[in-house]
Write an enzyme that holds these catalytic residues in place. Structure first.
Site, mmCIF file in Angstrom:
data_model
loop_
_atom_site.group_PDB
_atom_site.id
_atom_site.type_symbol
_atom_site.label_atom_id
_atom_site.label_comp_id
_atom_site.label_asym_id
_atom_site.label_seq_id
_atom_site.Cartn_x
_atom_site.Cartn_y
_atom_site.Cartn_z
ATOM 1 C CB CYS A 206 -0.947 -0.003 1.200
ATOM 2 S SG CYS A 206 -0.246 -0.703 2.711
ATOM 3 C CG HIS B 195 -1.104 3.962 4.463
ATOM 4 N ND1 HIS B 195 -1.880 3.618 5.539
ATOM 5 C CD2 HIS B 195 -0.563 2.800 3.998
ATOM 6 C CE1 HIS B 195 -1.826 2.303 5.720
ATOM 7 N NE2 HIS B 195 -1.038 1.788 4.794
HETATM 8 O O1 L14 Z 1 0.798 -5.539 1.929
HETATM 9 O O2 L14 Z 1 -0.427 -2.230 7.729
HETATM 10 O O3 L14 Z 1 2.730 -6.099 2.621
HETATM 11 O O4 L14 Z 1 0.090 -3.919 8.966
HETATM 12 C C1 L14 Z 1 1.604 -5.775 5.314
HETATM 13 C C2 L14 Z 1 1.451 -4.943 6.593
HETATM 14 C C3 L14 Z 1 0.038 -4.242 4.153
HETATM 15 C C4 L14 Z 1 -0.090 -3.404 5.413
HETATM 16 C C5 L14 Z 1 1.641 -5.574 2.816
HETATM 17 C C6 L14 Z 1 -0.071 -3.404 7.865
HETATM 18 C C7 L14 Z 1 1.384 -4.880 4.136
HETATM 19 C C8 L14 Z 1 0.110 -4.252 6.626
#
Ligand code: L14
Length: 338
Positions: free
Chosen positions: A133, A246
């Site tokens: 993301c 974000h």
């Molecule tokens: O897609 O916010 O690799 O805890 C893994 C951690 C997505 C966000 C990914 C989080 C992320 C996630």
């Protein structure tokens, strides 16, 4: 390869999760040519019903034969499930668009943000990875700058919403907030520390080099998506008590000098970007304003006065949409258009 059809059989794997839910809504909202939809989730959710275009669809658990007859499967059920089931799905002729980190850095798997590298879809072998993301929203904003002036180095700090972790993290932030405001103790289950009224410099696991996995995803995925291993990237990823959206402070060093105005102009013309930059009127991108929006919002664009060719900017987007579900559906749209 995807057979061109008028309508497709589409599966959502991880349909009951936070991203799965957005995938379903995004397919509906964008009127994706769905012939038939199937929803998959873990055993505990099998049998539940979810709506698609007003109709009840029963959630199924996955087995070896699940993917027969499915054209496109959007996966967001965690890395472990993608590791096992994405190859099974691909072997039965289905094109997988996988939102986990499992396949992203596999050299045989394209990692795609359509605004940046849609061309990489041409060499997929059944699995396509949806990037992280934080990486997605950053590269959408970096690409026009790179094309105009070649980016040498990026220093990024993120301010990430709890919805990236899923529904249980959203519940935890709300429950901790309510408990603390009512003089009760905050319970910490999802994160190692209290997230309400706090900031955690920790997303995903710590690695041996002292960085988190989330930070290294931003470093490695940016180079792969931009198709340029020479771009240096360093990241600090931080969890903030925000539900959705974000934010990122992005510092860019370029080979060619760009004025802040030129960057504003480049970004205003870039696909998927909206410039929100009128600080004199207190106008800049905010996660609250980006909730439910498709675009990447950029503001606070200014020259880095500490170096000769530097730009600072503030980049915000809905992590569940452009950061996950929307980007995945956009990939499917490019595949079906070609
Ligand atoms: O897609 O916010 O690799 O805890 C893994 C951690 C997505 C966000 C990914 C989080 C992320 C996630």
């Amino acid at each position: 390869m995807l057979q061109k059809k008028e309508k497709y059989v589409v599966a959502v794997v991880g349909a009951t999760g936070a991203v799965g839910n957005e995938m379903i809504e995004t397919l509906e909202k964008r009127n994706f040519p769905v012939d038939k939809i199937r929803f998959f989730a873990s055993e505990n959710s099998a049998g539940k019903k979810l709506k698609f275009r007003g109709k009840d669809i029963t959630v199924e658990s996955i087995n070896e034969n699940s993917f027969k007859g499915i054209d496109i499967a959007l996966f967001s059920a965690g890395g472990e499930r993608s590791k096992i089931w994405a190859p099974v799905a691909a072997a039965s002729g289905c094109v997988v668009i996988d939102n986990s980190s499992q396949w992203r850095m596999d050299p045989t798997v394209p990692l795609v943000v359509p605004e940046v590298n849609a061309h990489d879809l041409s060499w997929h072998k059944g699995i396509i990875a949806n990037p992280n993301c934080s990486t997605i929203q950053m590269v959408v904003a970096l690409k026009p700058v790179h094309d105009a002036a070649r980016i040498k180095r990026v220093v990024v700090t993120t301010f990430q919403a709890v919805s990236g972790t899923g529904k249980k993290a959203m519940d935890e932030l709300m429950k901790q907030t309510a408990d603390l405001l009512n003089f009760r103790e905050a319970e910490c289950k999802v994160y190692p520390h209290q997230i309400a009224f706090n900031v955690l410099p920790h997303i995903d696991k710590f690695l041996e080099n002292g960085y988190t996995k989330e930070e290294m995803k931003m470093v490695d995925e940016t180079k792969k998506i931009m198709g340029d291993q020479s771009i240096k990237v360093t990241a600090t990823t931080v969890r903030v008590p925000v539900l959705r959206g974000h934010s990122e402070s992005v510092n860019i060093e370029t080979e060619k000098k760009l004025s802040a105005n030129k960057v504003r102009e480049l970004l205003a013309a870039a696909p998927g970007v909206i410039v929100v930059d009128a600080p004199e009127k207190n106008i800049y991108p905010l996660p609250l304003h980006c909730d439910g929006k498709d675009e990447v919002f950029v503001g606070r664009i200014r020259e880095d006065e500490s170096i000769s060719n530097g730009i600072n900017m503030w980049v915000v987007s809905d992590n569940l949409l452009k950061g996950a579900a929307l980007n995945a559906v956009q990939i499917a749209e490019v595949l079906t258009a070609n």
